[in-house]
Design a protein around this motif. Structure first.
Motif, PDB file in Angstrom:
ATOM      1  N   LYS A  23       0.830  -1.225   0.000  1.00  0.00           N
ATOM      2  CA  LYS A  23       0.000   0.000   0.000  1.00  0.00           C
ATOM      3  C   LYS A  23       0.858   1.266   0.000  1.00  0.00           C
ATOM      4  O   LYS A  23       0.671   2.150  -0.834  1.00  0.00           O
ATOM      5  N   ASN A  24       1.805   1.343   0.933  1.00  0.00           N
ATOM      6  CA  ASN A  24       2.514   2.613   1.071  1.00  0.00           C
ATOM      7  C   ASN A  24       3.511   2.856  -0.059  1.00  0.00           C
ATOM      8  O   ASN A  24       3.883   3.992  -0.316  1.00  0.00           O
ATOM      9  N   ARG A  98      -3.942   9.852   3.352  1.00  0.00           N
ATOM     10  CA  ARG A  98      -2.648  10.448   3.682  1.00  0.00           C
ATOM     11  C   ARG A  98      -1.762  10.563   2.435  1.00  0.00           C
ATOM     12  O   ARG A  98      -1.053  11.537   2.222  1.00  0.00           O
ATOM     13  N   GLY A 121      -5.915  10.106   6.399  1.00  0.00           N
ATOM     14  CA  GLY A 121      -5.106   9.019   6.957  1.00  0.00           C
ATOM     15  C   GLY A 121      -5.503   8.771   8.390  1.00  0.00           C
ATOM     16  O   GLY A 121      -6.441   9.389   8.911  1.00  0.00           O
ATOM     17  N   ASP A 122      -4.785   7.868   8.999  1.00  0.00           N
ATOM     18  CA  ASP A 122      -5.137   7.449  10.351  1.00  0.00           C
ATOM     19  C   ASP A 122      -5.033   8.576  11.360  1.00  0.00           C
ATOM     20  O   ASP A 122      -4.096   9.376  11.317  1.00  0.00           O
ATOM     21  N   ARG A 127       0.451  14.430  13.155  1.00  0.00           N
ATOM     22  CA  ARG A 127       1.165  13.961  11.966  1.00  0.00           C
ATOM     23  C   ARG A 127       1.580  15.194  11.173  1.00  0.00           C
ATOM     24  O   ARG A 127       0.930  15.597  10.218  1.00  0.00           O
ATOM     25  N   ASP A 320       4.136   0.351  11.723  1.00  0.00           N
ATOM     26  CA  ASP A 320       2.869  -0.187  11.213  1.00  0.00           C
ATOM     27  C   ASP A 320       2.648  -1.642  11.621  1.00  0.00           C
ATOM     28  O   ASP A 320       1.574  -2.199  11.388  1.00  0.00           O
ATOM     29  N   ARG A 346      -1.627   5.450  19.082  1.00  0.00           N
ATOM     30  CA  ARG A 346      -1.773   4.199  18.349  1.00  0.00           C
ATOM     31  C   ARG A 346      -1.945   2.989  19.264  1.00  0.00           C
ATOM     32  O   ARG A 346      -2.154   1.893  18.793  1.00  0.00           O
ATOM     33  N   ARG A 390      -4.165  -0.373  11.210  1.00  0.00           N
ATOM     34  CA  ARG A 390      -3.344  -1.482  11.721  1.00  0.00           C
ATOM     35  C   ARG A 390      -3.938  -2.063  12.998  1.00  0.00           C
ATOM     36  O   ARG A 390      -3.941  -3.279  13.184  1.00  0.00           O
ATOM     37  N   ARG A 416      -9.286   0.004   3.873  1.00  0.00           N
ATOM     38  CA  ARG A 416      -8.464   0.972   3.141  1.00  0.00           C
ATOM     39  C   ARG A 416      -7.042   0.457   2.940  1.00  0.00           C
ATOM     40  O   ARG A 416      -6.298   0.986   2.124  1.00  0.00           O
TER      41      ARG A 416
HETATM   42  C1  LIG Z   1      -0.780   4.814   9.166  1.00  0.00           C
HETATM   43  C2  LIG Z   1      -0.945   4.217   8.002  1.00  0.00           C
HETATM   44  O1  LIG Z   1      -1.528   4.713   6.925  1.00  0.00           O
HETATM   45  P1  LIG Z   1      -1.706   6.271   6.543  1.00  0.00           P
HETATM   46  O2  LIG Z   1      -0.336   6.868   6.630  1.00  0.00           O
HETATM   47  O3  LIG Z   1      -2.239   6.210   5.161  1.00  0.00           O
HETATM   48  O4  LIG Z   1      -2.667   6.844   7.540  1.00  0.00           O
HETATM   49  C3  LIG Z   1      -0.485   2.833   7.780  1.00  0.00           C
HETATM   50  O5  LIG Z   1      -0.365   2.438   6.615  1.00  0.00           O
HETATM   51  O6  LIG Z   1      -0.253   2.118   8.780  1.00  0.00           O
END
Ligand SMILES: C=C(OP(=O)(O)O)C(=O)O
Ligand SMILES: CC(=O)N[C@H]1[C@@H](OP(=O)(O)OP(=O)(O)OC[C@H]2O[C@@H](n3ccc(=O)[nH]c3=O)[C@H](O)[C@@H]2O)O[C@H](CO)[C@@H](O)[C@@H]1O
Length: 435
Positions: A23-24, A98, A121-122, A127, A320, A346, A390, A416
């Motif tokens: 994903k990232n 994000r 994003g989360d 952030r 993550d 988190r 996560r 997502r």
């Molecule tokens: C925090 C995450 O995603 P994002 O940066 O897209 O919020 C993640 O992939 O764990």
């Protein structure tokens, strides 16, 4: 609208699972298609909400998007529609994930102008984006922030390379500055650069497009600017966060699972970190085999003190996967301190695990001590809401190991990031329904 999973846990699973594309990485690579007017073909794109949203944004921005097959697209950014990124639609669309923040670097480099709402994003703590904007300003951009509308604007007639010392090794920040610097005039050096496999992949792709980046994989990147980039093909690596999650799933459910085609050489300390929890895993070719294990014992440090697992910028352990490590520890033999250094919110999901019978002390927002139950007392099924991508998957794994029925709401947070997760878990024998 977000759905719900109903899980009947306590079943042993068995079989093979293939990780989706990362994903990232996908979020970075998709943004990079804006850097050329030629075709870029990308394969192994995970079919997940965040990535699909970014593909939609590219389409709305005027990029020609062709779907060749499932997970295989060609992009051509020969004409773009700047009205879109100034429109209310973009303010809404861009704020939904994000990864959209990484459109800024390519837009600025190629079109001399970029804007962006505060990305989504989360919600896992502050952030900040300072590293991104400081980098753009160092390259010569003018930056403004409209506080009332939470909207960022950047302008630069020309970008000029220079030595940039990043305040922190931000993953998306490094990607953004790289993508701005590849088309800048002269040489840029980025020190304290993040160097995750995602970023290595991005740099390799940009070099195939004609960029000149050296130092890939280290925290000092040197980029000789070029005047234009051309098209290329790119294939996404397997998602290391999924791979770690399936290792945890196997241990928690005492299952024999084979994870296919993991690209072992790019997994860094992930396998050894799970081994420290006592989980046996075997590399066979490019697969990981986790045999069914009745118990797993957490190692101690050499001096006999309690193990700590903490996150750190790559090649440290990825943040993550800390929620997965935490869940897995709840059924290990022994004690571990989980130290989430990067994000402030988190670890709060541990409340749900405590409701399920796990022995955890949340010391403060960053640290939790887990005293494992050694599979002597199973977790109990419960009703919960997925707080972030996560933690959501970690709770899902807890539910699959738990006795009885669990209900997880807000599974949009899981969808997502994980492709067809319920279908793939059912193929391993899990009892999971989406309602
Ligand atoms: C925090 C995450 O995603 P994002 O940066 O897209 O919020 C993640 O992939 O764990
Ligand atoms: C879309 C995407 O790719 N998201 C990932 C990306 O987010 P993202 O790029 O947003 O995260 P950053 O790397 O910028 O930083 C994450 C957090 O860690 C802090 N920080 C960062 C570096 C550092 O040396 N010290 C430090 O404390 C930052 O202040 C921030 O709070 O990287 C994070 C860190 O791996 C991952 O959790 C996210 O999944």
């Amino acid at each position: 609208m977000s759905g719900t999973f109903v899980i009947r846990g306590g079943k042993q699973l068995n079989g093979e699972i293939t990780p989706q594309g990362a994903k990232n990485e996908a979020l970075q690579i998709l943004c990079a298609v804006l850097l050329t007017d030629e075709e870029v073909r990308i394969k192994n794109i995970p079919d997940i909400h965040d990535v699909n949203r970014l593909i939609e944004i590219l389409g709305d921005f005027g990029v020609k998007v062709t779907k060749n097959a499932h997970r295989d697209y060609t992009f051509k950014a020969d004409e773009v529609n700047f009205n879109y990124i100034k429109s209310p639609e973009f303010k809404k669309d861009g704020a939904r994930l994000r990864g959209s923040v990484m459109l800024l670097g390519p837009m600025l480099a190629r079109f001399g102008e970029a804007c962006m709402p505060t990305p989504g994003g989360d919600k896992i703590g502050r952030r900040r984006l300072d590293t991104h904007f400081q980098g753009f300003v160092e390259l010569g951009a003018d930056f403004s922030y409209d506080e009332d509308n939470a909207f960022y604007t950047l302008k630069a007639k020309e970008l000029h390379g220079k030595f940039i010392l990043l305040e922190e090794a931000s993953v998306t920040g490094t990607a953004n500055i790289i993508m701005a610097a590849v088309l800048a005039k002269g040489k840029t050096r980025i020190y304290n650069a993040a160097c995750e496999p995602y970023l290595q992949q991005l740099c390799k792709m940009l070099n195939r497009m004609g960029a000149n980046i050296s130092g890939i994989g280290s925290n000092l990147l040197t980029i000789e600017g070029v005047s234009h980039l051309h098209g290329t093909d790119h294939t996404m690596l397997p998602d290391m966060v999924e791979i770690g999650s399936w290792i945890g799933l196997a241990a928690m459910t005492k299952s024999n699972i084979t994870i296919k085609d993991v690209n072992w050489n790019q997994l860094g300390v992930i396998p050894s970190t799970f081994r420290k929890l006592g989980i046996e895993l075997e590399q066979q070719g490019d697969d990981i085999i986790i045999p069914a294990q009745e118990n797993y014992r957490i190692q101690k440090f050499i001096d006999g003190s309690i193990l700590t697992v903490s996150d750190a910028p790559w090649p440290g352990f990825t943040p993550d996967l800390l929620s997965i490590v935490l869940v897995v520890a709840t059924q290990a033999k022994g004690t571990v301190l989980i130290h989430q250094k990067m994000f402030e919110s988190r670890l709060f999901f541990v409340d749900k695990l405590i409701d399920m019978g796990a022995q955890i002390i949340l010391c403060d927002p960053h640290r939790a001590t887990v005293v494992g139950l050694n599979h002597e007392f199973p977790l109990r099924g419960t009703t919960m809401t997925s707080p972030d991508i996560r933690a959501g998957n970690a709770l899902l794994i807890a539910a699959l190991s738990a006795e009885g029925k669990s209900i997880i709401h807000n599974i949009e947070q899981i969808d997502r990031g994980y492709e067809n997760i319920d279908g793939r878990l059912r193929a391993l024998g899990a009892d999971i329904q989406r309602i």
